[in-house]
Every structure is written in C-alpha cells, then in structure tokens.
Design an enzyme around this catalytic site. Structure first.
Site, short mmCIF file in Angstrom:
data_model
loop_
_atom_site.label_atom_id
_atom_site.label_comp_id
_atom_site.label_asym_id
_atom_site.label_seq_id
_atom_site.Cartn_x
_atom_site.Cartn_y
_atom_site.Cartn_z
N ASP A 91 3.36 -10.84 5.62
CA ASP A 91 2.56 -9.98 4.75
C ASP A 91 3.43 -8.95 4.03
O ASP A 91 4.59 -8.72 4.38
CB ASP A 91 1.49 -9.27 5.60
CG ASP A 91 0.17 -9.12 4.87
OD1 ASP A 91 0.20 -9.03 3.63
OD2 ASP A 91 -0.88 -9.09 5.53
N ASP B 262 -7.62 -11.65 -0.06
CA ASP B 262 -8.32 -11.17 1.14
C ASP B 262 -9.82 -11.36 1.01
O ASP B 262 -10.56 -11.10 1.96
CB ASP B 262 -8.01 -9.68 1.37
CG ASP B 262 -6.70 -9.50 2.11
OD1 ASP B 262 -6.14 -10.51 2.59
OD2 ASP B 262 -6.23 -8.35 2.21
#
Ligand code: GLA
Length: 729
Positions: free
Chosen positions: A465, A531
């Site tokens: 990430d 997301d």
C-alpha cells in the site's frame, strides 16, 4: 530481423544521409523522418500505411516537410520527437534545463542512428544526438512493439564540466488534424477513473500529477480522437507516461496547425542536477493508436500479456479481511473467517492493516514491520498463517513499506529517514510521513524486515500500500526534492524483495487505485483499482481501468450487501457479476452472511473458476447503449471460439424494452450457441421479462449476432445478465 547502423557520424554536420523509416505492427504504422542534421520527427503515426518500397520511402523523405508559413520562420518547421525552440518550434519544448542560466536552448544534431526492423512486427530506431555548445548528449529510443504500441524514451548526459540543471524532458508525438476531441481520466479517492471529454482547441490541455504517486486523478492515457470516437468506432491516439511519481501529459494545438501529445516526468525545482558525466533517463512513454477505444485498450492488454513477467498461473480467488474486521484483529475471529472463506472456495487469504508494531489504528506503528506482540504474539500469528495454509489457501499480508507514522519505533530511532524540507516535517496525511528510500540505511532496514517475515512465515502475497501524497518531499541526505529518487528507490525495493522471495506476488495498492501505471506493473502483479467496492461505482471504475490494464491485473472484490463507502445496497448477483470481470475476490464479513448468501457466493466462486481463463485472456468489448443507461461488457477468446458478455442496466431508460443488442467481436462465419450464463441464469422463465430464446438458448452465425443482435431480458437497474456465446464444434 535486420539491424542496420545507418550512420556513425562525427560532428554530423554534413552527413550524407536523410532518410525515412517505416515501422509496421498490428495494423499500425509509425513512419519517422530521420534528418541528418536534426532530431527525428514523426511523418505518420496511425493506421497501417502498407508496405512501402524504397521508392515510396524516398518520395516521403523528399516531401516530408511542410511549406513555409506566411510571416514565419524562413525554413520548414516541424516538431521533432523532442521539439526544440531553436528549430522554430514555439510550442512546449521537449527539453527544459540550463547551466546557471546558460545552455538553456538546445540544437541537437544526430551522430549515430541505429534502425532494427522486424518485418511487420515493428522495430526500433535509436538516435544519439549531441549539442556541442550545450555539452549535452541525447539518446532517443523509439520502438513500435508487436502489439502496435509505440514506446519512446530518452536519456540525457551532461558531457560538460559544469552542473546542468534539468527542469523537464518530455517526448512528443503528433496527431492528425482530424483529432478534434480530447479524452482522459480524472478521479479521487474511492472514485477513480472518471472519463472526461473536451474539444481539442488551440492551446494546451495540461494534466499534471504532483502527488508523488501516480494519483487517483491521473490522466492515465491522454487521448486525442476523431469526433465520433467511442469504444468501437472512430480513431484514437493516446499517450501514457509509465511512471509512479510526478508526471505530466499534455495535448497542444499550435496556431500553426500542429497537434501534439507530449509526456514525461514532472521534475520539482532543482530535483535533477547533472554533474559532469551524469545522466538522466526518462520513464517510458507509451503511445497507442486504435480504431476506437477498445482497440487502444486491446493493444495495452496484448503488450502486457506478452511480457515474460505477466502472471502465468490462474488468478486465485482472494479473500481480503479489511472490510470484515478493519483494525479489530483477533485470531479466533480470523480463523472463523478463514473457515467461511474455505467453504466458499477462496484460494488466497489476505490479512490487511493492523498486524504489526503498535498499529491498533491508523495513528501509530507504521514502519515497524514486526508482529504485534499484544495481538499476534505467543504463536498466534503462526497459528493464523498455518490455519490458512491448512485450509488450502495461500497467505497474503499487507505492508506499506514507503511509509511511517511519527508514532513508531522507526521514526523515533531514525528521524533523519523521513522525507522533509530541512527543519520542517511535511503536513500530516493519514497521520503518516514518507520514509526516504533513497537513503541506503532506510532501504536496507525495510528490505530486511519484509524479507525476513516473508521467509519465516512463507508469505505468498503482499498487498503493498501507499496511502499518502508526497508533499514537501525533500531528502535530508541531499537537501533536494526527493520524489524522483524515491520513485526509483521504490522500484528497486520491490525488485529486491521479489528477487529474495521467489514466487512472491505483490499487489500495487495506493489508497485504492492511486498507483495504476505501466511501470509499477513491471514490479508488481496486480493493482487494487479502488477502495470503493460499491458494485455500481465499480462498474465504472473497472470499465475505465480496463483502458490500460487487462482484467487479470485488476483486483475486484465482492463486498457486503451495503457498500461501506457509499451505503448503497445491491444484490449479491450484481456484486458478484461485477467482480467477475477482474481478478475476483471477496471483501466481506462472511461470518455475518446468511447461509443462502454463502451458498450463492460459492456458486459465483465456482463460476469464476470456470470462466477465468476466458476472461483473463480475452479481447475486451465495451459498448454504451440506450444513451448510457445500458452497458455491454464482453470478453472474446483470442480464437473467437467463446465469448462472455455482460449486460448491465445502469438507469431505467426512457423507453423499454431495449431494441436488439448486438454482440461485437465474434467470427462472422462461425455458428454460435448463446445461453444465459452464471448463477443468475436460474431465474424461472417469464415471458414478461425474458425473450423467447431464454429457455433453450439460440444458435446463430457470428455475423447475425454482431449485426442483427438479440432481444435481451428486461433488467432492473443495477442488475447484470451474462450471455455465454460458444462456437459450435
Ligand atoms: C488503504 C487501502 C485499503 C486498506 C487500508 C488499510 O486505504 O486502500 O484497502 O488496505 O489502506 O489501512
């Protein structure tokens, strides 16, 4: 393949050659003019112009230059691949830089040219050029790849004795004057890849990425097109800068008629200072011509699929636990989730953020890549990994290797490893700062921690990430802007970890889809597109992520019934049919799902396993029907023997039923059986909803399916129907 060194010149001024090279591949021609006294320029980039013989090439060379402009420069002006002001070009130049204010304008002259042609399979042109006054050497590389994509790059070397400050180096390609519209993408967190269209007017349409990462708002492929451009029609010329740091792409229409696309890295003030003998290399710039946006996408897909490093194993069904547990880690609960995952057929189980250091929420612990004693100590982490593996699944783990919370052991012991302007920490962003990976100590520290965990626990997969923008991102080592160095160091770190851990797969995630570009995919195995896993939003995000990436590289998960990011609710069939056209996974607390949902999900997992080899090798088809209310998405196998189409109703249309829907991409001469497919095909026949062929399927020629089409079932908004189309043996 023929390789020809056309010329090795010294000084070059009176070189006896002036030629044209025509490269052809995949229905695309790239014809370059190679003057003996100036940089190469593009004569044609577009549809295949056929095999040109020597006489025709000579004709093109003779008449390559435009007429003089009235009240203009007294010689023909043509923008080269690196446009130069010294040649009369008054648009954006390819190179910007200086030596304390001097050597600010270049006039490069070629000294060596190498042409390698592969008959009908593209080829490459490499040009070395020098500017003896500016003391610079430029190495240009222009290739047409078998996919029909062009790939351009350049390297600049300072051959002088003083420092050369490089402000920018971008490469340019012209598009024809019929390219009247511009198309690119925008977006934000949770809503990536939003298309935007505009007229290609005089002036510059500039897209800059200044986030220190690719960006949720990245242009992705800045495309010029004909006014009728759509998925299956018109012409498109697109440029993609393959870089995960700051970058810029621009479309420029000059008053003199030229239309150019330019792209390169965006350099911060003073970021690149080339000492004597030092050099700078641009990122690759990819240029795609296509007869329609699907054709452009298909070229990127076939280029990616031909890479030696493209994933060759089936893309396993993923279970990511983020939206199931967030930071609430507990062995018993996660093993329950692993049980449920196993029961529905999951093949890879991924533990997300919250397993390390003091990371009980997003305010601390980032950077300390050691198992959290309080939550996972006493053998509990080992028990989870073993439990997952015993259930027949791979184990994946989340990291954010480039980042650090100030509240961490790492930041406390090495404050000098944080990117910053001296004396001032950057503004906080998700409570975190950026670790300066160009610092050898920081690099080695993170590499060591990650590699030792991967080896100790047999970790199969990393979700990598990157959750903040790089702002004020200076290096304490050099005192200079550090985004360029940081980006290259990240690539090196990914490579070092992959080399140390054979078989490890890595996902590129960046607050969702903020790091989606072709260079990060040279170092990783898939991206997380967003997301937001609201299926309605995902239809849109995946539709446009597909403009660059094939579905096997795009993580796509089935979320909870009520989407966490939007609070909207969708049926499981719609959520699963949406996730199907990607690298399928689940991100949902299955311990709270009903037995009916679990059974249905297992059917979808089975169905994905049955069709993934088709979807992950197929040619993309997209159409916008009923004024945008009905979307068609399809995947056609390379031999056109099988196809899967999804029809999704986005909005209730003003009229209904929709007319016949055509299924493009099939072999017109083959006979196909069409059936309604997937777990959703079990709805009982209802003449008010279903067309007559629904019960038995139908057999028709590919030409009839793509020209006449079929009536489709009545659809509610946010529902998808799948059509399986298989050629008769
Ligand atoms: C980012 C990612 C999410 C999740 C969280 C964890 O937002 O995009 O998928 O991993 O970080 O903090």
């Amino acid at each position: 393949m023929t390789t020809q060194v056309i010329s090795e010149l010294s000084g070059a001024v009176d070189a006896p050659w002036d030629s044209v090279v025509a490269l052809r591949a995949g229905g695309v021609s790239l014809i370059l003019g190679l003057p003996d006294d100036a940089l190469p320029f593009v004569i044609h980039w577009g549809a295949d112009a056929g095999a040109l013989d020597a006489k025709e090439l000579r004709e093109l060379a003779t008449h390559a230059l435009p007429p003089l402009a009235t009240n203009g420069v007294d010689s023909s002006v043509v923008a080269s691949v690196l446009p130069e002001n010294s040649r009369g070009w008054t648009g954006t130049t390819g190179l910007a830089g200086h030596r304390s204010g001097k050597a600010w304008s270049t006039r490069f002259v070629p000294v060596a040219v190498e042409v390698a042609e592969q008959d009908g399979q593209g080829g490459s042109v490499a040009v070395r050029a020098i500017d003896v006054d500016a003391d610079l050497t430029l190495d240009l590389s222009i290739a047409l790849l078998p996919s029909g994509l062009a790939r351009l790059s350049a390297a600049l070397t300072n051959t002088g004795e003083s420092t050369y400050t490089l402000d920018g180096l971008q490469l340019a390609l012209p598009v024809p004057t019929r390219a009247d519209v511009l198309f690119d993408l925008a977006g934000r967190w949770g809503k990536e890849k939003v298309p935007q269209w505009r007229e290609f007017t005089v002036g510059t349409h500039l897209r800059e990425g200044r986030h220190g990462r690719t960006g949720a708002d990245a242009a992705t492929i800045l495309t010029a097109g004909t006014a009728d451009l759509d998925f299956g029609q018109g012409e498109a010329w697109g440029l993609h800068v393959a870089f995960s740091g700051n970058h810029r792409t621009l479309a420029e229409r000059a008053f003199s008629g030229e239309r150019l696309l330019l792209g390169g890295e965006l350099l911060l003030p003073g970021e690149i200072q080339l000492g004597p003998g030092e050099g700078y290399a641009t990122p690759d710039v990819f240029a795609a011509y296509g007869a329609g946006l699907d054709d452009v996408a298909a070229r990127f897909h076939s280029y990616l699929r031909a890479r030696p490093g493209h994933p060759r194993t089936v893309r396993p069904v993923v279970m990511n636990v983020w939206e199931a547990v967030y930071f609430d880690h507990d062995l018993t609960r996660l093993l329950e989730l692993a049980d449920a995952a196993q029961r529905v057929g999951v093949e890879r189980f991924v533990l997300d953020d919250g397993w390390f250091g003091s990371r009980r929420d997003d305010t601390s612990g980032l950077g300390d890549w050691i198992i959290a004693e309080d939550v996972w100590g006493g053998g509990r982490f080992r028990a989870l990994v073993d439990g997952v593996k015993q259930r027949g699944m791979q184990f994946g783990l989340w990291f954010e290797p480039e980042m650090v919370n100030v509240a961490s052991e790492l930041a406390a012991s090495h404050p000098e490893w944080l990117l910053q302007v001296p004396g001032r920490l950057p503004i906080e962003f998700r409570h975190q700062q950026v670790l300066d990976l160009s610092h050898p100590g920081a690099f080695a520290h993170v590499e060591r921690q990650i590699v030792s965990l991967v080896r100790e626990y047999g970790i199969d997969y990393i979700k990598w990430d990157h959750n903040r923008d790089l702002m004020d991102a200076g290096s304490t080592r050099t005192g200079r802007a550090g985004v360029h160095e940081q980006t290259l160091a990240t690539y090196r770190l990914l490579d070092a970890i992959r080399a140390a851990c054979p078989g490890l797969e890595i996902e590129s995630c960046s607050s969702g889809g903020a790091r989606v570009d072709l260079e990060i995919l040279n170092h990783t195995d898939r991206v997380w597109a967003s997301d937001c896993i609201d299926a309605r939003e995902r239809q849109q995000i995946q539709r446009w992520t597909a403009q660059l990436l094939p579905p096997e590289l795009v993580g796509s998960h089935v979320g909870a019934e009520r989407a966490h990011t939007t609070r909207r609710q969708f049926d499981l069939d719609f959520r699963a049919a949406t996730a199907l056209f990607g690298h399928f996974g689940i991100e949902w607390d299955l311990t709270a799902a009903s037995p009916e949902d679990l059974a249905r999900l297992a059917e979808w997992v089975d169905y994905y396993k049955a069709v993934r080899s088709l979807i992950h090798t197929g040619t993309i088809i997209r159409r916008t029907l009923e004024s945008g209310d009905l979307w068609l998405h399809g995947s056609v196998s390379p031999d056109r023997g099988r196809a899967l189409y999804a029809l999704t109703l986005r909005e209730r249309h003003v009229t209904w039923p929709a007319g016949r829907v055509q299924l493009p991409g099939l072999n017109p001469l083959a006979q196909y059986r069409v059936t309604v497919a997937g777990p959703g095909a079990d709805a009982p026949y209802d003449p008010r909803v279903h067309p007559s062929w629904y019960r038995t399927g139908t057999v028709l020629a590919g030409s009839a399916l793509s020209e006449v089409g079929l009536h489709i079932p009545a659809l509610d908004p946010d529902t998808t129907v799948l059509l399986d189309v298989e050629a008769l043996a």
